[in-house]
Design a protein around this motif. Sequence first.
Motif, PDB file in Angstrom:
ATOM      1  N   MET A 194     -14.417 -66.530  16.653  1.00 53.02           N
ATOM      2  CA  MET A 194     -13.558 -65.851  15.677  1.00 53.02           C
ATOM      3  C   MET A 194     -14.304 -65.528  14.385  1.00 53.02           C
ATOM      4  SD  MET A 194     -10.573 -65.371  17.086  1.00 53.02           S
ATOM      5  CE  MET A 194      -9.445 -65.122  15.720  1.00 53.02           C
ATOM      6  N   GLY A 195     -15.610 -65.811  14.368  1.00 56.11           N
ATOM      7  CA  GLY A 195     -16.436 -65.434  13.231  1.00 56.11           C
ATOM      8  C   GLY A 195     -16.431 -66.400  12.071  1.00 56.11           C
ATOM      9  N   LEU A 196     -16.119 -67.675  12.337  1.00 52.62           N
ATOM     10  CA  LEU A 196     -16.097 -68.681  11.272  1.00 52.62           C
ATOM     11  C   LEU A 196     -17.355 -69.540  11.314  1.00 52.62           C
ATOM     12  CD1 LEU A 196     -13.059 -67.896  11.200  1.00 52.62           C
ATOM     13  CD2 LEU A 196     -12.577 -70.313  10.734  1.00 52.62           C
ATOM     14  N   PRO A 197     -18.058 -69.676  10.194  1.00 52.60           N
ATOM     15  CA  PRO A 197     -19.096 -70.705  10.113  1.00 52.60           C
ATOM     16  C   PRO A 197     -18.422 -72.068  10.122  1.00 52.60           C
ATOM     17  CG  PRO A 197     -18.724 -69.766   7.946  1.00 52.60           C
ATOM     18  CD  PRO A 197     -17.878 -68.970   8.905  1.00 52.60           C
ATOM     19  N   ALA A 198     -19.174 -73.117  10.475  1.00 51.13           N
ATOM     20  CA  ALA A 198     -18.549 -74.430  10.628  1.00 51.13           C
ATOM     21  C   ALA A 198     -19.362 -75.526   9.961  1.00 51.13           C
ATOM     22  CB  ALA A 198     -18.362 -74.760  12.104  1.00 51.13           C
ATOM     23  N   ILE A 199     -18.654 -76.528   9.463  1.00 52.69           N
ATOM     24  CA  ILE A 199     -19.263 -77.787   9.044  1.00 52.69           C
ATOM     25  C   ILE A 199     -18.928 -78.802  10.134  1.00 52.69           C
ATOM     26  CG2 ILE A 199     -19.361 -79.602   7.314  1.00 52.69           C
ATOM     27  CD1 ILE A 199     -18.296 -77.587   5.270  1.00 52.69           C
ATOM     28  N   VAL A 200     -19.957 -79.352  10.764  1.00 50.46           N
ATOM     29  CA  VAL A 200     -19.745 -80.313  11.855  1.00 50.46           C
ATOM     30  C   VAL A 200     -20.593 -81.553  11.600  1.00 50.46           C
ATOM     31  CG1 VAL A 200     -19.288 -78.463  13.512  1.00 50.46           C
ATOM     32  CG2 VAL A 200     -21.610 -79.388  13.311  1.00 50.46           C
ATOM     33  N   LYS A 243     -19.760 -64.219  -0.776  1.00 48.25           N
ATOM     34  CA  LYS A 243     -19.063 -63.593   0.347  1.00 48.25           C
ATOM     35  C   LYS A 243     -20.036 -63.104   1.409  1.00 48.25           C
ATOM     36  CE  LYS A 243     -15.762 -59.885   1.371  1.00 48.25           C
ATOM     37  NZ  LYS A 243     -14.940 -58.782   0.779  1.00 48.25           N
ATOM     38  N   GLU A 244     -21.160 -62.531   0.992  1.00 49.04           N
ATOM     39  CA  GLU A 244     -22.135 -62.001   1.938  1.00 49.04           C
ATOM     40  C   GLU A 244     -22.757 -63.120   2.763  1.00 49.04           C
ATOM     41  OE1 GLU A 244     -21.914 -61.149  -1.261  1.00 49.04           O
ATOM     42  OE2 GLU A 244     -21.104 -59.131  -0.914  1.00 49.04           O
ATOM     43  N   ARG A 245     -23.036 -64.264   2.120  1.00 49.43           N
ATOM     44  CA  ARG A 245     -23.633 -65.390   2.834  1.00 49.43           C
ATOM     45  C   ARG A 245     -22.673 -65.944   3.884  1.00 49.43           C
ATOM     46  NH1 ARG A 245     -27.197 -67.750   5.674  1.00 49.43           N
ATOM     47  NH2 ARG A 245     -27.499 -69.994   5.343  1.00 49.43           N
ATOM     48  N   LEU A 246     -21.411 -66.117   3.519  1.00 49.75           N
ATOM     49  CA  LEU A 246     -20.431 -66.614   4.478  1.00 49.75           C
ATOM     50  C   LEU A 246     -20.240 -65.630   5.633  1.00 49.75           C
ATOM     51  CD1 LEU A 246     -17.671 -68.137   2.159  1.00 49.75           C
ATOM     52  CD2 LEU A 246     -19.395 -69.357   3.496  1.00 49.75           C
ATOM     53  N   SER A 247     -20.240 -64.344   5.309  1.00 47.57           N
ATOM     54  CA  SER A 247     -20.090 -63.320   6.341  1.00 47.57           C
ATOM     55  C   SER A 247     -21.269 -63.342   7.309  1.00 47.57           C
ATOM     56  CB  SER A 247     -19.953 -61.944   5.696  1.00 47.57           C
ATOM     57  OG  SER A 247     -19.852 -60.928   6.670  1.00 47.57           O
TER      58      SER A 247
END
Length: 396
Positions: free
Chosen positions: A309-315, A354-358
Amino acid sequence: MSTPSTAHIRHPKMKIIRMATIGLSLDIFCHGLLSELSEEYDVVALSSPDDRLATLGAREKVRTIGVRMHREISPLADLKSVWQLYRAFRREKPRMVHSMTPKAGLLGMMAARLAGVPVRVHTFTGLVFPTSKGLKRLLLKTTDRFTCMCATHVIPEGEGVKADLTDHHITTKPMKVLGHGNVKGVDLGLYTPTAEITERAAEIRKEAGIAPTDKVFVYIGRFVGDKGLRELITAFKALGLPDWHLLLVGDFEGGADDISPEIMTGVPNIHTSQGWVSDVRPWLAAGDIFVFPSYREGFPNVVLEAGAMGLPAIVTDINGSREIITDGKNGLIVPPRDSQKLHEAMVTMTRADKERLSEMGAQARENVESHFSQAYVRGCLKEYYRSILGDDRTIG
């Protein structure tokens, strides 16, 4: 008199039995898979008798067998289950029994070996003993060893699970991780932000009182301690940022490991789904960053679904999660059980533009497309079946 040609005569399809302890697990792991396998094999689904098993059988158009299996240790009931499984296998005469989930593996592999089933496969989707202690740890290791002893083939869901099985001397049998790991794969057509999903996500945010310009961390899973919920709430509370929210999607189990609802009391900007949801896609789309601070996993599908779904994650740095997330590329990795490190990672994400997260979200989607699509994962399984079962279904 001429004899008919045998060039195109086909043998009956090989019979294979896929089993798990309960119908829910079998349905989750094999949704849509069994009907595909039916094109090549005579497929039978087996679990404890319940509504999910019946639903799966009707949807996948496969026969089902119900054998009661208790998830907890119950010596007399377990012996009864082994006897019933043995009788079922002797009656069905499958070429292969493939089990998943711990109890189905233990009982199923034992019964299949006693019944003389030639190919006996067990998949470890996760291991409990590495995070257990004392007598429980010894018992879990012993049962896993026995499962492997009775199986002819062992599939670890990922390289981390394989390493644990090797390092703890659970088995010396050759083990094969299929593809890049994971047993389910992601339906990329399903896990794609559509206009309908985006609209529902906007409704979820509005109902929670989240402004369109605010940012959201989202967690999906059980509300229990070993999923890292206590650390997550502590880390989020320390942020204290009015334009950042935490969306918790899931529910309590009613067991001893449930987190206390009181730990959320008085913490601004925490929102819950108020129970399980049947479709997590809008909830993922309502978030900006996925957070999954679990203590242990095999290969978490929800991290893959978030990536699709295009989400970066913290795991956390555990099996499966560290095989999906590359630190700094499609997310961040922190030590498990460490609320301070989790807080620091969340701070890093809040400071990213915003660009980095994208960019990180795009990398997350690309990783799933390249390594964990449902078509690829299922293709790896089918190829593995052909390699261990042989291909003698046609003559000539």
